[in-house]
Design a protein around this motif. Structure first.
Motif, PDB file in Angstrom:
ATOM      1  N   ILE A   1       4.273  -1.854  -1.260  1.00  0.00           N
ATOM      2  CA  ILE A   1       4.769  -0.915  -0.250  1.00  0.00           C
ATOM      3  C   ILE A   1       5.645  -1.651   0.755  1.00  0.00           C
ATOM      4  O   ILE A   1       6.736  -1.187   1.117  1.00  0.00           O
ATOM      5  CB  ILE A   1       3.591  -0.227   0.470  1.00  0.00           C
ATOM      6  N   ARG A   2       5.168  -2.790   1.197  1.00  0.00           N
ATOM      7  CA  ARG A   2       5.918  -3.576   2.178  1.00  0.00           C
ATOM      8  C   ARG A   2       7.280  -3.986   1.606  1.00  0.00           C
ATOM      9  O   ARG A   2       8.311  -3.888   2.291  1.00  0.00           O
ATOM     10  CB  ARG A   2       5.115  -4.802   2.579  1.00  0.00           C
ATOM     11  N   LYS A   3       7.291  -4.429   0.355  1.00  0.00           N
ATOM     12  CA  LYS A   3       8.551  -4.848  -0.261  1.00  0.00           C
ATOM     13  C   LYS A   3       9.525  -3.687  -0.383  1.00  0.00           C
ATOM     14  O   LYS A   3      10.705  -3.794  -0.013  1.00  0.00           O
ATOM     15  CB  LYS A   3       8.302  -5.457  -1.642  1.00  0.00           C
ATOM     16  N   ARG A   4       9.042  -2.562  -0.900  1.00  0.00           N
ATOM     17  CA  ARG A   4       9.942  -1.434  -1.127  1.00  0.00           C
ATOM     18  C   ARG A   4      10.346  -0.749   0.177  1.00  0.00           C
ATOM     19  O   ARG A   4      11.436  -0.157   0.256  1.00  0.00           O
ATOM     20  CB  ARG A   4       9.296  -0.431  -2.076  1.00  0.00           C
ATOM     21  N   THR A   5       9.517  -0.818   1.202  1.00  0.00           N
ATOM     22  CA  THR A   5       9.928  -0.314   2.507  1.00  0.00           C
ATOM     23  C   THR A   5      11.113  -1.121   3.021  1.00  0.00           C
ATOM     24  O   THR A   5      12.052  -0.573   3.609  1.00  0.00           O
ATOM     25  CB  THR A   5       8.764  -0.371   3.506  1.00  0.00           C
TER      26      THR A   5
END
Length: 365
Positions: free
Chosen positions: A297-301
């Motif tokens: 999630i952090r990466k794709r955000t």
């Protein structure tokens, strides 16, 4: 008095109901009545990985030998001493198995709030977010059961598929999923199957028990489904990624020994076979790596922005809901239960692995 379900951390079969006094509400807090929550094998995974991934920390019991298993569901604000959160609001989020919860809302906005309680400030924010149903674009009142049962699981499914594709499937063209009849596994298989006909399509192989074989094959999102005992002889010896929702050390060893150097990546996700969890020392092939959805999630955000991630997830969720809720042979059959005895029975059945894969249990106290 309120009632809460607690388990022994070192023996998940030892449970009890804990009566807790209803204390006066402090300034800044809200009290919510927990109306309904989902109880699935995902929650036994939370318990199995409670220490390693801090799931026991969300609703501490005050006793280091026991824990409260968190669940996803819906609650109603029944008392508020927090500006901006009103009595009567319906909230979706992460709860204890209890009839009520007291939260300390922080960063209150039109969409909801986070629990700002001191003990939760170091925990991952994904689990600390509470959504106002009135402002949630994905909320449909008639589909609360499906949302509680599948939305958190499908988010993980979507992120696993995205993680594997983001890494070009580690050079493999086959993905093998254990516990293939489980909701998170078949959600992942569904996302992988959406790639059929595209340049990044992969073969999707499910592993399951004999009792769940027919159901798993009927889903249509697996290209091949095998029974666990067939792994040593029938699992194709070709470059593959293994996604382990099962957690069984015996099955993990069988897959690693069968594929050995052709195993491109081993991804550990869950523990549906919670009582057979074990280490990974001495296995041929790559060492299993624990998948933690908030990392992706952090990466794709960062890659897409919060809105871009939510748009992609919403589109996949809408597609997933079609087979899940279709009138003819739906993938999910909602089963409702009320009271402590219903919770105990469902929890025991999940530990025993006797819940039918078609069933999704929604419970209330």
């Amino acid at each position: 008095m309120s009632k809460r379900f607690v388990v022994r951390r070192d023996d998940l079969r030892q449970t009890r109901w804990e009566d807790r006094p209803t204390d006066a509400l402090e300034d800044g807090n809200v009290r919510l009545r927990i109306d309904a929550f989902a109880l699935t094998s995902n929650n036994t995974t939370y318990a199995a990985f409670g220490e390693a991934m801090n799931y026991w920390s969300f609703y501490p019991t005050g006793d280091p030998t026991t824990g409260c298993i968190p669940v996803w569901g819906f609650a109603t604000v029944v008392e508020s001493r927090c500006a901006g959160v009103d009595v009567g609001e319906r909230i979706y989020g992460f709860w204890p198995i209890s009839d009520e919860a007291v939260l300390q809302p922080a960063r209150v906005n039109a969409g909801g709030f986070v629990d700002g309680a001191e003990h939760r400030r170091e925990l991952h924010p994904v689990y600390n977010q509470y959504l106002r149903c009135s402002a949630d674009p994905g909320y449909v009142a008639e589909r609360e059961a499906e949302q509680a049962l599948l939305r958190p699981l499908f988010a993980t499914s979507f992120l696993i598929d995205d993680f594997l594709a983001d890494n070009q499937f580690f050079g493999a063209r086959t993905v093998v999923l254990s516990s293939a009849s489980s909701k998170t596994a078949y959600g992942t298989a569904f996302c992988l199957a959406l790639r059929r006909g595209a340049a990044d399509a992969v073969k999707v192989v499910g592993l399951t028990s004999p009792g769940n074989l027919a159901f798993t094959r009927s889903l249509g999102c697996y290209d091949e489904v095998l029974c666990y005992d067939d792994v040593p002889t029938a699992l194709a010896d070709e470059p593959a990624v293994y996604v382990d929702f099962n957690g069984s050390v015996q099955l993990r060893a069988a897959v690693h020994e069968r594929l050995a150097d052709t195993l491109a990546y081993s991804c550990s996700v869950g523990g549906t076979h919670w009582d057979a969890l074990g280490g990974a020392n001495g296995l041929p092939g790559p060492r299993p790596v624990l998948f933690f959805a908030p990392d992706q999630i952090r990466k794709r955000t960062g890659d897409w922005g919060p809105a871009g991630l939510q748009e992609r997830l919403a589109a996949a969720w809408a597609a997933f809901m079609q087979p899940v809720t279709r009138a003819d042979n739906p993938w999910l059959q909602v089963v409702r239960g009320r009271g402590p005895e219903a919770v105990e029975a469902c929890y025991a059945a999940l530990l025993d692995g006797t819940v039918r894969p078609q069933e999704g249990h929604i419970l209330s106290l």
